[in-house]
Design a protein around this motif. Sequence first.
Motif, PDB file in Angstrom:
ATOM      1  N   ASP A 127       0.743  -1.347  -0.114  1.00 30.80           N
ATOM      2  CA  ASP A 127       0.088  -0.117   0.195  1.00 30.80           C
ATOM      3  C   ASP A 127       0.952   1.349   0.085  1.00 30.80           C
ATOM      4  OD1 ASP A 127       1.008  -0.336   2.463  1.00 30.80           O
ATOM      5  OD2 ASP A 127      -0.848  -0.157   3.496  1.00 30.80           O
ATOM      6  N   VAL A 128       2.064   1.371  -0.594  1.00 33.60           N
ATOM      7  CA  VAL A 128       2.751   2.450  -0.713  1.00 33.60           C
ATOM      8  C   VAL A 128       2.341   3.676  -1.275  1.00 33.60           C
ATOM      9  CG1 VAL A 128       4.178   1.774  -2.509  1.00 33.60           C
ATOM     10  CG2 VAL A 128       5.269   3.344  -0.924  1.00 33.60           C
ATOM     11  N   VAL A 129       1.651   3.473  -2.307  1.00 36.96           N
ATOM     12  CA  VAL A 129       1.046   4.537  -2.963  1.00 36.96           C
ATOM     13  C   VAL A 129      -0.077   5.267  -2.081  1.00 36.96           C
ATOM     14  CG1 VAL A 129      -0.603   5.269  -4.947  1.00 36.96           C
ATOM     15  CG2 VAL A 129       1.326   3.663  -5.187  1.00 36.96           C
ATOM     16  N   ASP A 130      -1.007   4.139  -1.525  1.00 34.67           N
ATOM     17  CA  ASP A 130      -2.014   5.086  -0.389  1.00 34.67           C
ATOM     18  C   ASP A 130      -1.138   5.692   0.545  1.00 34.67           C
ATOM     19  OD1 ASP A 130      -4.589   5.255   0.409  1.00 34.67           O
ATOM     20  OD2 ASP A 130      -3.892   3.913   2.216  1.00 34.67           O
ATOM     21  N   ILE A 131      -0.064   5.192   1.217  1.00 36.94           N
ATOM     22  CA  ILE A 131       0.714   5.702   2.157  1.00 36.94           C
ATOM     23  C   ILE A 131       1.313   7.226   1.657  1.00 36.94           C
ATOM     24  CG2 ILE A 131       2.685   5.899   3.729  1.00 36.94           C
ATOM     25  CD1 ILE A 131       2.544   2.727   3.791  1.00 36.94           C
ATOM     26  N   VAL A 132       1.525   7.441   0.614  1.00 34.34           N
ATOM     27  CA  VAL A 132       2.209   8.627  -0.066  1.00 34.34           C
ATOM     28  C   VAL A 132       0.784   9.306  -0.229  1.00 34.34           C
ATOM     29  CG1 VAL A 132       2.962   9.906  -2.238  1.00 34.34           C
ATOM     30  CG2 VAL A 132       4.115   7.670  -1.292  1.00 34.34           C
ATOM     31  N   ALA A 133      -0.196   8.991  -0.614  1.00 37.64           N
ATOM     32  CA  ALA A 133      -1.483   9.906  -0.852  1.00 37.64           C
ATOM     33  C   ALA A 133      -1.872  10.346   0.851  1.00 37.64           C
ATOM     34  CB  ALA A 133      -2.379   9.090  -1.406  1.00 37.64           C
ATOM     35  N   GLN A 134      -1.798   9.698   1.671  1.00 31.89           N
ATOM     36  CA  GLN A 134      -2.345   9.860   2.986  1.00 31.89           C
ATOM     37  C   GLN A 134      -1.203  10.948   3.516  1.00 31.89           C
ATOM     38  OE1 GLN A 134      -4.799   9.281   4.480  1.00 31.89           O
ATOM     39  NE2 GLN A 134      -5.560   7.873   2.926  1.00 31.89           N
ATOM     40  N   LEU A 135       0.037  10.838   3.250  1.00 30.25           N
ATOM     41  CA  LEU A 135       0.983  11.907   3.696  1.00 30.25           C
ATOM     42  C   LEU A 135       0.826  13.180   3.109  1.00 30.25           C
ATOM     43  CD1 LEU A 135       4.209   9.427   3.781  1.00 30.25           C
ATOM     44  CD2 LEU A 135       2.984  10.398   5.934  1.00 30.25           C
ATOM     45  N   GLN A 136       0.458  13.086   1.690  1.00 34.42           N
ATOM     46  CA  GLN A 136       0.334  14.345   0.936  1.00 34.42           C
ATOM     47  C   GLN A 136      -0.734  15.316   1.841  1.00 34.42           C
ATOM     48  OE1 GLN A 136      -2.153  15.498  -1.490  1.00 34.42           O
ATOM     49  NE2 GLN A 136      -0.547  17.298  -2.020  1.00 34.42           N
ATOM     50  N   ARG A 137      -1.768  14.762   2.295  1.00 36.67           N
ATOM     51  CA  ARG A 137      -2.884  15.461   2.873  1.00 36.67           C
ATOM     52  C   ARG A 137      -2.267  16.101   4.239  1.00 36.67           C
ATOM     53  NH1 ARG A 137      -7.594  10.977   2.416  1.00 36.67           N
ATOM     54  NH2 ARG A 137      -7.427  10.635   0.069  1.00 36.67           N
ATOM     55  N   LEU A 138      -0.980  15.965   4.642  1.00 33.05           N
ATOM     56  CA  LEU A 138      -0.864  16.559   5.959  1.00 33.05           C
ATOM     57  C   LEU A 138      -0.301  18.029   5.759  1.00 33.05           C
ATOM     58  CD1 LEU A 138       1.207  13.488   7.530  1.00 33.05           C
ATOM     59  CD2 LEU A 138      -1.114  14.114   7.809  1.00 33.05           C
ATOM     60  N   GLU A 139      -0.879  18.866   6.469  1.00 33.43           N
ATOM     61  CA  GLU A 139      -0.573  20.290   6.221  1.00 33.43           C
ATOM     62  C   GLU A 139       0.691  20.616   6.820  1.00 33.43           C
ATOM     63  OE1 GLU A 139      -2.714  24.602   7.310  1.00 33.43           O
ATOM     64  OE2 GLU A 139      -3.781  22.632   7.778  1.00 33.43           O
ATOM     65  N   LEU A 156       5.666   1.917 -10.410  1.00 34.59           N
ATOM     66  CA  LEU A 156       4.892   2.442  -9.681  1.00 34.59           C
ATOM     67  C   LEU A 156       4.822   4.056  -9.934  1.00 34.59           C
ATOM     68  CD1 LEU A 156       5.599   0.298  -6.547  1.00 34.59           C
ATOM     69  CD2 LEU A 156       3.392   0.455  -7.829  1.00 34.59           C
ATOM     70  N   LEU A 157       5.902   4.499 -10.629  1.00 32.19           N
ATOM     71  CA  LEU A 157       6.186   6.088 -10.610  1.00 32.19           C
ATOM     72  C   LEU A 157       5.028   6.929 -10.903  1.00 32.19           C
ATOM     73  CD1 LEU A 157       8.265   8.207  -9.964  1.00 32.19           C
ATOM     74  CD2 LEU A 157       8.970   7.850 -12.449  1.00 32.19           C
ATOM     75  N   PRO A 158       4.360   6.564 -11.875  1.00 33.49           N
ATOM     76  CA  PRO A 158       3.239   7.390 -12.325  1.00 33.49           C
ATOM     77  C   PRO A 158       2.077   7.385 -11.254  1.00 33.49           C
ATOM     78  CG  PRO A 158       3.742   5.880 -14.133  1.00 33.49           C
ATOM     79  CD  PRO A 158       4.510   5.381 -13.068  1.00 33.49           C
ATOM     80  N   GLN A 159       1.765   6.426 -10.522  1.00 32.61           N
ATOM     81  CA  GLN A 159       0.629   6.446  -9.494  1.00 32.61           C
ATOM     82  C   GLN A 159       1.534   7.316  -8.232  1.00 32.61           C
ATOM     83  OE1 GLN A 159      -0.762   2.410  -8.594  1.00 32.61           O
ATOM     84  NE2 GLN A 159       0.641   1.791 -10.226  1.00 32.61           N
ATOM     85  N   LEU A 160       2.880   6.966  -7.941  1.00 28.13           N
ATOM     86  CA  LEU A 160       3.354   7.746  -6.764  1.00 28.13           C
ATOM     87  C   LEU A 160       3.333   9.144  -6.970  1.00 28.13           C
ATOM     88  CD1 LEU A 160       6.387   5.117  -6.254  1.00 28.13           C
ATOM     89  CD2 LEU A 160       4.490   5.607  -4.749  1.00 28.13           C
ATOM     90  N   GLN A 161       3.759   9.595  -8.298  1.00 31.83           N
ATOM     91  CA  GLN A 161       3.773  10.858  -8.550  1.00 31.83           C
ATOM     92  C   GLN A 161       2.392  11.568  -8.456  1.00 31.83           C
ATOM     93  OE1 GLN A 161       5.903  10.758 -12.244  1.00 31.83           O
ATOM     94  NE2 GLN A 161       7.540  11.736 -11.485  1.00 31.83           N
ATOM     95  N   LYS A 162       1.485  10.950  -9.022  1.00 29.68           N
ATOM     96  CA  LYS A 162       0.056  11.422  -8.878  1.00 29.68           C
ATOM     97  C   LYS A 162      -0.588  11.497  -7.455  1.00 29.68           C
ATOM     98  CE  LYS A 162      -4.775  10.561 -10.488  1.00 29.68           C
ATOM     99  NZ  LYS A 162      -5.362   9.590 -11.135  1.00 29.68           N
ATOM    100  N   ALA A 163       0.153  10.586  -6.474  1.00 35.26           N
ATOM    101  CA  ALA A 163      -0.130  10.593  -5.019  1.00 35.26           C
ATOM    102  C   ALA A 163       0.307  11.486  -4.173  1.00 35.26           C
ATOM    103  CB  ALA A 163      -0.162   9.322  -4.559  1.00 35.26           C
ATOM    104  N   GLY A 164       1.501  12.070  -4.822  1.00 34.81           N
ATOM    105  CA  GLY A 164       2.268  13.395  -3.992  1.00 34.81           C
ATOM    106  C   GLY A 164       3.673  13.097  -3.706  1.00 34.81           C
TER     107      GLY A 164
END
Length: 343
Positions: A127-139, A156-164
Amino acid sequence: TVARPLSWMLRRLLSCSSGVPVMPPRPGESPQAASEEVSRRMQFLREHEVPFYAFLTDSFSRQHSYLRVSLPEKCNLRCQYCMSEEGVPLTPKMLTTKEILTLAWLFVKKDVEKIRLTGGEPLIQPDVVDIVAQLQRLEGLRTIGVTTNGINLARLLPQLQKAGLSAINISLDTLVPAKFEFIVRRKGFHKVMEPGYNPVKVNCVVMRGLNKDELLDFAASTKGLRLDVRFIEYMPFDGNKWNFKKMEMLETVWQQWPELEKLPEEESRTAKAFKIPGFQGQISFNTSMSEGFCGSCNRLQITADGEPQAGASKQELLRIIGAAVGRKKRQHMKNRPMILIGG
């Protein structure tokens, strides 16, 4: 869930970026004594109206705004300098994704600006992509990075970059396919090299008699690409048969390009950066063994083998973090295998 003793949690939670525990066990220390010490620190900060950021300032006045988080201990390569040929025993219970995100939220809330995901190999985390997406939301979090061997990066790079994801470090110690397989004990050179990432940082551990002869080739690769090739001194870890002899890496490059320019240093730098005039990229030298940089260290690392939330509230975790940072050592001591501390 029954909470584990606070002293146990304090010892397991944090390490400096080299993997050295910031709070080594004290012989005979009781959970009550550890709890009382944390309470005294909390009381002092309350009475003196010190902001929480003081919790991230250690006894040597180093302020920590950079957090490294180890995801899995496992890896899909077997690099010779990272672990012994027979492997290393892995911890059966890792931090959960929920625990990782809770800890990240606590650190960012208290002024951490950069988080880097490491391993083992972080990109084998399902779930590394989801972890990045959740971190990206941290103000307040400005940078989300990953240090990877690159085997799964193209997929995975396109998904990771989209996630943040905003910063990539690739570990690559040779430009020769056959030598790559010898160093990592696996195939996969083409998976790392074919995508042609640009820009990116490349971490190259320099080993005498193995890849020191490629210093100039790596430096030349920065001519047409915005790479930051970071030459890293071989470090001692359990099982890697380390024997230190200083290598004059900078002098080798200087002889080829005497016009080499030194770049300004950041206060919390871990490497000295240089640029060859006319080249798009740059090279850096991480000399942690011959010229340590612990005095300006701004990093903390959460290892993958902790269990810091076994019944602990967020307030208790804040106390744990403050006490652990307060006991961080001045410099590196003995290192565990690199795979267990995130590279």
